[in-house]
Design a protein around this motif. Structure first.
Motif: not given
Length: 67
Positions: A27-36, A49-62
């Motif tokens: 959902e966030i990725k589909s809105q990348c570059g949008c004002k909100h 707000g404006t988000v670009f780019p967005v990344f995904w990391h499976e599971d938790e980050i250590d």
């Protein structure tokens, strides 16, 4: 599937969202570059707000590993 979403925002800040469903990331990725970039987290509507780019990391980050 849950994981961590990493959002880079227009004001050069970074937002890390842990333990989110992959559908929220999509959902966030589909809105990348949008004002909100708006999504629902923990039953609350959040405007990142404006988000670009967005990344995904499976599971938790250590965080102790030194990311």
């Amino acid at each position: 599937m849950k994981g961590t979403a990493i959002l880079f925002q227009a004001d050069h800040s970074v937002t890390i969202i842990e333990d989110v469903e992959h559908t929220v990331y999509e959902e966030i990725k589909s809105q990348c570059g949008c004002k909100h970039c708006i999504c629902k987290l923990e039953n609350k509507i959040v405007d990142f707000g404006t988000v670009f780019p967005v990344f995904w990391h499976e599971d938790e980050i250590d965080w102790d590993y030194g990311y």
